[in-house]
Design an enzyme around this catalytic site. Structure first.
Site, PDB file in Angstrom:
ATOM      1  N   ASN A  66       0.863  -1.185   0.000  1.00  9.14           N
ATOM      2  CA  ASN A  66       0.000   0.000   0.000  1.00  9.14           C
ATOM      3  C   ASN A  66       0.900   1.236   0.000  1.00  9.14           C
ATOM      4  OD1 ASN A  66      -1.808   2.061   0.468  1.00  9.14           O
ATOM      5  ND2 ASN A  66      -2.364   1.412   2.554  1.00  9.14           N
ATOM      6  N   LYS A  86       0.082   4.245  -0.208  1.00  7.35           N
ATOM      7  CA  LYS A  86      -0.585   5.418   0.404  1.00  7.35           C
ATOM      8  C   LYS A  86      -0.422   6.630  -0.532  1.00  7.35           C
ATOM      9  CE  LYS A  86      -0.092   3.265   4.868  1.00  7.35           C
ATOM     10  NZ  LYS A  86      -0.002   3.395   6.314  1.00  7.35           N
ATOM     11  N   HIS A 146      -9.542   1.336   5.270  1.00  7.38           N
ATOM     12  CA  HIS A 146      -8.238   1.501   5.926  1.00  7.38           C
ATOM     13  C   HIS A 146      -8.418   2.443   7.114  1.00  7.38           C
ATOM     14  CE1 HIS A 146      -4.074   2.556   6.657  1.00  7.38           C
ATOM     15  NE2 HIS A 146      -3.735   1.485   5.963  1.00  7.38           N
ATOM     16  N   GLU A 203      -6.733   4.823   8.169  1.00  5.01           N
ATOM     17  CA  GLU A 203      -6.510   6.238   7.852  1.00  5.01           C
ATOM     18  C   GLU A 203      -7.765   6.846   7.233  1.00  5.01           C
ATOM     19  OE1 GLU A 203      -2.881   5.616   5.646  1.00  5.01           O
ATOM     20  OE2 GLU A 203      -1.888   5.064   7.526  1.00  5.01           O
ATOM     21  N   GLU A 221      -5.000  -4.676  10.866  1.00  5.31           N
ATOM     22  CA  GLU A 221      -3.974  -3.650  11.041  1.00  5.31           C
ATOM     23  C   GLU A 221      -4.231  -2.892  12.343  1.00  5.31           C
ATOM     24  OE1 GLU A 221      -2.164  -2.482   6.970  1.00  5.31           O
ATOM     25  OE2 GLU A 221      -3.822  -1.163   7.376  1.00  5.31           O
ATOM     26  N   GLY A 279       2.817   2.553  10.813  1.00  2.00           N
ATOM     27  CA  GLY A 279       3.757   3.649  10.596  1.00  2.00           C
ATOM     28  C   GLY A 279       4.489   4.070  11.859  1.00  2.00           C
ATOM     29  N   SER A 333       3.824  -1.927  10.321  1.00  2.99           N
ATOM     30  CA  SER A 333       5.288  -1.989  10.456  1.00  2.99           C
ATOM     31  C   SER A 333       5.861  -3.353  10.099  1.00  2.99           C
ATOM     32  CB  SER A 333       5.715  -1.557  11.867  1.00  2.99           C
ATOM     33  OG  SER A 333       5.289  -0.234  12.128  1.00  2.99           O
ATOM     34  N   GLY A 391       2.974  -0.963   4.293  1.00  5.82           N
ATOM     35  CA  GLY A 391       3.039   0.456   3.935  1.00  5.82           C
ATOM     36  C   GLY A 391       4.476   0.844   3.614  1.00  5.82           C
ATOM     37  N   GLY A 392       5.157   1.432   4.600  1.00  8.04           N
ATOM     38  CA  GLY A 392       6.499   1.990   4.402  1.00  8.04           C
ATOM     39  C   GLY A 392       7.462   1.081   3.655  1.00  8.04           C
TER      40      GLY A 392
HETATM   41  P1  13P Z   1       3.265   0.547   7.685  1.00  6.47           P
HETATM   42  O1  13P Z   1       3.749  -0.750   7.097  1.00  6.47           O
HETATM   43  O2  13P Z   1       3.976   1.741   7.155  1.00  6.47           O
HETATM   44  O3  13P Z   1       3.176   0.491   9.175  1.00  6.47           O
HETATM   45  O4  13P Z   1       1.744   0.732   7.151  1.00  6.47           O
HETATM   46  C1  13P Z   1       0.847  -0.304   7.331  1.00  6.47           C
HETATM   47  C2  13P Z   1      -0.386   0.044   6.570  1.00  6.47           C
HETATM   48  O5  13P Z   1      -1.146   0.885   6.968  1.00  6.47           O
HETATM   49  C3  13P Z   1      -0.627  -0.679   5.315  1.00  6.47           C
HETATM   50  O6  13P Z   1      -1.923  -0.457   4.851  1.00  6.47           O
END
Ligand code: 13P
Length: 268
Positions: A10, A12, A99, A101, A171, A177, A217, A238-239
């Site tokens: 993802n 983002k 999600h 967010e 999640e 993050g 993470s 994510g990251g």
């Molecule tokens: P991180 O891997 O950056 O923690 O993000 C997880 C996420 O929200 C994937 O949708």
């Protein structure tokens, strides 16, 4: 029951068009034919969907493309939104829904999540429904009932014949993050409880087909321990999905986990 592992990146709100095309090209260059043994899904911003899917198509890549969000209507006066038909037209076959967010910053609710899940399925797209609790919720001992209520609401009125087309991503919000990962035991236990809940929602046989991913993470340093939990069917990353070398390590770990699970099953 064997569930194919799945690794999703993802991105983002990162990567402009040229960067997205370049990253998908770099990931594609690192992939091997055996990447088809794990479902690998790249989830770029909406404006990059077509560019990324063109790269994968050109490379005959087994990787797939997903969107980060969509509206439930096909078209209309919904300024700023994109419809399931539009993302499908851009090459997406998957779409994230709910999600944290989007739930926290853009007012997404269990009701809109359910509308989106139904609309995606009706348009031949596959939803990845995100669920997860806040730190306060976890500390109050409410994580499990909270997360299972999100799962039930997301799939209310969804026919069990769709079970093979839907995915849940657990999640925990406190792990997104933050560099703070759920321990493999906590993540495994929560994903196990979600599997049990899905068996109630869709019936035991269909429920077992739904994959449950972990996100928060996930990175090269912890992926192996997380995927050693057999209740975790992959990752929503994510990251670490923004760097081709890290993402490739994560996919390779999933391939190894998939082989190990197959061997364990033969032993039983
Ligand atoms: P991180 O891997 O950056 O923690 O993000 C997880 C996420 O929200 C994937 O949708």
């Amino acid at each position: 029951m064997t569930r194919k592992l799945m690794m999703c990146g993802n991105w983002k709100m990162n990567k402009n068009y040229a960067e997205a095309v370049s990253l998908s090209q770099l990931i594609s260059n690192r992939s091997y034919k055996n990447w088809k043994d794990v479902d690998v899904v790249l989830i770029p911003p909406a404006c990059d969907l077509k560019g990324v899917s063109n790269v994968l198509e050109f490379d005959h890549s087994p990787m797939q493309v997903g969107a980060q969000n969509c509206h439930w209507e096909e078209s209309g006066a919904y300024t700023g939104e994109v419809s399931p038909l539009m993302i499908r037209d851009c090459g997406a076959t998957w779409c994230l829904v709910g999600h944290s967010e989007r739930r926290q910053m853009f007012g997404e609710t269990d009701t809109t999540v359910n509308l989106k899940v139904k609309s995606l399925l009706a348009h031949g797209l596959k939803p990845i429904v995100c669920v997860g609790e806040t730190l306060e919720c976890r500390e109050a001992g409410e994580a499990l009932p909270f997360v299972t209520s999100q799962v039930r609401a997301a799939f209310a009125g969804v026919d069990a014949r769709h079970a093979g087309e839907v995915v849940v991503a657990y999640e925990p919000i406190w792990a997104i993050g933050t560099g703070r990962t759920a321990t493999p035991e906590v993540a495994g236990e929560m994903c196990g409880a979600i599997h049990e809940c899905l068996a109630e929602v869709f019936g035991p046989e269909a429920g077992e087909r739904v994959r449950v991913l972990y996100g928060g993470s996930m990175k090269p340093a912890n992926v192996e321990r997380l995927l050693a939990q057999e209740t975790i069917d992959g990752g929503l990353i994510g990251g670490a999905s923004l760097k081709d070398e890290d993402f490739a390590i994560l996919v390779e770990a999933a391939l190894k986990a998939s082989t190990a699970r197959g061997a364990n099953r033969l032993k039983k």
